[in-house]
Each structure stands twice: as structure tokens, then as C-alpha cells.
Design a protein around this motif. Structure first.
Motif, PDB file in Angstrom:
ATOM      1  N   ALA A 146      38.249  39.929  30.895  1.00  0.00           N
ATOM      2  CA  ALA A 146      38.610  40.972  31.849  1.00  0.00           C
ATOM      3  C   ALA A 146      38.813  42.326  31.189  1.00  0.00           C
ATOM      4  O   ALA A 146      38.432  43.364  31.743  1.00  0.00           O
ATOM      5  CB  ALA A 146      39.877  40.560  32.612  1.00  0.00           C
ATOM      6  N   GLU A 147      39.386  42.327  29.985  1.00  0.00           N
ATOM      7  CA  GLU A 147      39.668  43.609  29.321  1.00  0.00           C
ATOM      8  C   GLU A 147      38.410  44.323  28.836  1.00  0.00           C
ATOM      9  O   GLU A 147      38.464  45.488  28.468  1.00  0.00           O
ATOM     10  CB  GLU A 147      40.637  43.412  28.155  1.00  0.00           C
ATOM     11  CG  GLU A 147      40.150  42.490  27.063  1.00  0.00           C
ATOM     12  CD  GLU A 147      40.558  41.043  27.270  1.00  0.00           C
ATOM     13  OE1 GLU A 147      40.582  40.299  26.273  1.00  0.00           O
ATOM     14  OE2 GLU A 147      40.864  40.656  28.428  1.00  0.00           O
ATOM     15  N   MET A 149      40.268  44.609  44.030  1.00  0.00           N
ATOM     16  CA  MET A 149      39.615  43.444  43.435  1.00  0.00           C
ATOM     17  C   MET A 149      39.691  43.507  41.916  1.00  0.00           C
ATOM     18  O   MET A 149      39.989  42.501  41.251  1.00  0.00           O
ATOM     19  CB  MET A 149      38.162  43.344  43.895  1.00  0.00           C
ATOM     20  CG  MET A 149      37.406  42.182  43.264  1.00  0.00           C
ATOM     21  SD  MET A 149      35.726  41.944  43.900  1.00  0.00           S
ATOM     22  CE  MET A 149      34.934  43.446  43.280  1.00  0.00           C
ATOM     23  N   ALA A 150      39.410  44.686  41.351  1.00  0.00           N
ATOM     24  CA  ALA A 150      39.488  44.848  39.899  1.00  0.00           C
ATOM     25  C   ALA A 150      40.900  44.570  39.398  1.00  0.00           C
ATOM     26  O   ALA A 150      41.095  43.867  38.402  1.00  0.00           O
ATOM     27  CB  ALA A 150      39.047  46.251  39.507  1.00  0.00           C
ATOM     28  N   LEU A 151      41.872  45.133  40.102  1.00  0.00           N
ATOM     29  CA  LEU A 151      43.272  44.916  39.720  1.00  0.00           C
ATOM     30  C   LEU A 151      43.610  43.430  39.791  1.00  0.00           C
ATOM     31  O   LEU A 151      44.259  42.881  38.886  1.00  0.00           O
ATOM     32  CB  LEU A 151      44.171  45.726  40.657  1.00  0.00           C
ATOM     33  CG  LEU A 151      45.584  46.074  40.197  1.00  0.00           C
ATOM     34  CD1 LEU A 151      45.558  46.892  38.916  1.00  0.00           C
ATOM     35  CD2 LEU A 151      46.314  46.836  41.300  1.00  0.00           C
ATOM     36  N   ASN A 152      43.172  42.756  40.832  1.00  0.00           N
ATOM     37  CA  ASN A 152      43.439  41.329  40.994  1.00  0.00           C
ATOM     38  C   ASN A 152      42.791  40.493  39.896  1.00  0.00           C
ATOM     39  O   ASN A 152      43.283  39.418  39.539  1.00  0.00           O
ATOM     40  CB  ASN A 152      42.947  40.840  42.355  1.00  0.00           C
ATOM     41  CG  ASN A 152      43.741  41.417  43.504  1.00  0.00           C
ATOM     42  OD1 ASN A 152      44.818  41.967  43.326  1.00  0.00           O
ATOM     43  ND2 ASN A 152      43.209  41.313  44.715  1.00  0.00           N
ATOM     44  N   ALA A 153      41.656  40.987  39.367  1.00  0.00           N
ATOM     45  CA  ALA A 153      40.937  40.267  38.315  1.00  0.00           C
ATOM     46  C   ALA A 153      41.411  40.649  36.918  1.00  0.00           C
ATOM     47  O   ALA A 153      40.945  40.066  35.931  1.00  0.00           O
ATOM     48  CB  ALA A 153      39.436  40.530  38.441  1.00  0.00           C
ATOM     49  N   GLY A 154      42.291  41.645  36.828  1.00  0.00           N
ATOM     50  CA  GLY A 154      42.760  42.105  35.522  1.00  0.00           C
ATOM     51  C   GLY A 154      41.803  43.040  34.830  1.00  0.00           C
ATOM     52  O   GLY A 154      41.880  43.219  33.606  1.00  0.00           O
ATOM     53  N   CYS A 155      40.899  43.659  35.595  1.00  0.00           N
ATOM     54  CA  CYS A 155      39.884  44.556  35.035  1.00  0.00           C
ATOM     55  C   CYS A 155      40.259  46.019  35.251  1.00  0.00           C
ATOM     56  O   CYS A 155      40.975  46.355  36.194  1.00  0.00           O
ATOM     57  CB  CYS A 155      38.531  44.316  35.699  1.00  0.00           C
ATOM     58  SG  CYS A 155      37.917  42.640  35.583  1.00  0.00           S
TER      59      CYS A 155
END
Length: 219
Positions: free
Chosen positions: A160-161, A175-181
């Protein structure tokens, strides 16, 4: 030489790469009218862009009974496929993608479109071979669920990082925040950029040239 921060970039499609926001909103309005629902405002129809189709239509037309959802979806597809040839890429998208491709980045699409809709768009927009993979809302969970991003990351074994999501809606950034991106917002699509601040994007681009420049310097 500055070390590269990201290996995989996931682009939203409508309103980010494809100049389709106005047409999609009008098709949503027409579909709701066709089934006898209360026509949503342009703002309400634009807000749901990026969600999966039926999720979006249900949100935009809360007065339409569930038993009419299949007809509502059919009417939306009827209107959209009749005029999709009028939609084109935003100016500057092709050079930006070509630049990223030459730098060895993994380029993907994470979209609320259907598989059929995305494939038809790719076939008519000189993008064959540009993207390494894609996910659509009817293949996996719709935004802001992080599943489509997680599937893309797993496919290429990218954490993710090292993944960046670029989109024009709060659904994309959530969605990005939820995925850790990490994420980048663009303000030229469906949502007003004021709503992006709470979702902590790395940057908000106001046109494709700004987006391309930021990617050159930061990716």
C-alpha cells in the motif's frame, strides 16, 4: 537522483482521464425520468459518479422502488451507450500516461464503470497496451470499499505504501484511505475539491498539466 516513491498508480476513469462527467450526469437524470422517479439535480447526479452503477442510481434516485432498479439500470445503459462516442480523453492525458509508462511505473485503472463500459472506452481511445491491469465495479466491490485497490496491489505484489490512487471524487480518495494508500485528487471532474481536504490527498490538481507536473516531480 531522487528515489521513486511509488511503483503502482491506480487511476479512476470518468472525470479523471475521460471527460465524461456531464454526459454521465445527464444519463442518470434521463434514466430516472424514464422510470417515473424524481429527476435528481445535476449536482446530485454528479456526486454519485465513481460508485458502482446500481449503488449510484439508488443513491441518486431514492424515491425509485427497488423493483424498478433493473429497468433503471437498463435505461441508464441505453442513454450512455447511445452517446459514449461523444466522450474523449482530457487534453494532455496521453502524453502524461506515455511519460509514466516510459519510467517503468505499473499503470492501472480502478473505476466504478462496468467491465463492458471500460473495455469499450479503452478500445476507442488509443490506450491499448498502456494499462497493465484494471478493476471495475461489477468485478469486485464498488468504491469506497478498498477491495479493487487491494486486488490490484496483490496482482503486482506492491504494498500500500508504494501505491498511489488518483481520482476526481471523494469516493476515490476514501477508497485510497481505506486501503492505506496515498492519493491525489483532481478538481476538474465530478466533485468540488473543498471536500477532498478531510481525506488527506498528497495534492489536488486543477488540470491535467498540473497533475502531470506533480507526477514528474513526486512519483
Amino acid at each position: 537522483m531522487t528515489q521513486r516513491r511509488f511503483d503502482l498508480i491506480a487511476f479512476d476513469w470518468d472525470g479523471t482521464l475521460f471527460d465524461s462527467t456531464a454526459i454521465i450526469a445527464r444519463c442518470i437524470q434521463a434514466a430516472v425520468r424514464d422510470v417515473g422517479g424524481k429527476e435528481p439535480t445535476y449536482e446530485a447526479a454528479s456526486y454519485v459518479i465513481g460508485m458502482g452503477l446500481m449503488q449510484a442510481l439508488a443513491h441518486a434516485a431514492p424515491d425509485v422502488p427497488k423493483e424498478l432498479y433493473p429497468m433503471l439500470g437498463d435505461r441508464y445503459r441505453h442513454h450512455y451507450f447511445a452517446i459514449q462516442h461523444e466522450i474523449s480523453l482530457f487534453d494532455g492525458v496521453l502524453p502524461m500516461l506515455a511519460d509514466l509508462k516510459t519510467r517503468g511505473l505499473i499503470l492501472t485503472v480502478a473505476t466504478g464503470k462496468s467491465r463492458r463500459g471500460l473495455d469499450e472506452a479503452l478500445d476507442t481511445s488509443t490506450l491499448v497496451g498502456i494499462f497493465d491491469a484494471s478493476r471495475t465495479a461489477d468485478q469486485t466491490a464498488g468504491k469506497p470499499d478498498p477491495l479493487m485497490l487491494r486486488e490490484l496491489m496483490a496482482e503486482f505484489d506492491v504494498p500500500a505504501e508504494r501505491t498511489l490512487m488518483i481520482g476526481d471524487t471523494t469516493h476515490d480518495l476514501q477508497m485510497a484511505l481505506n486501503a492505506g494508500c496515498a492519493s491525489v485528487g483532481v478538481s476538474y471532474g465530478a466533485h468540488e475539491s473543498d471536500a477532498f481536504a478531510a481525506l488527506s490527498p498528497q495534492y489536488v490538481a486543477h488540470d491535467v498539466a498540473q497533475l502531470h507536473n506533480w507526477l514528474r516531480l513526486n512519483v
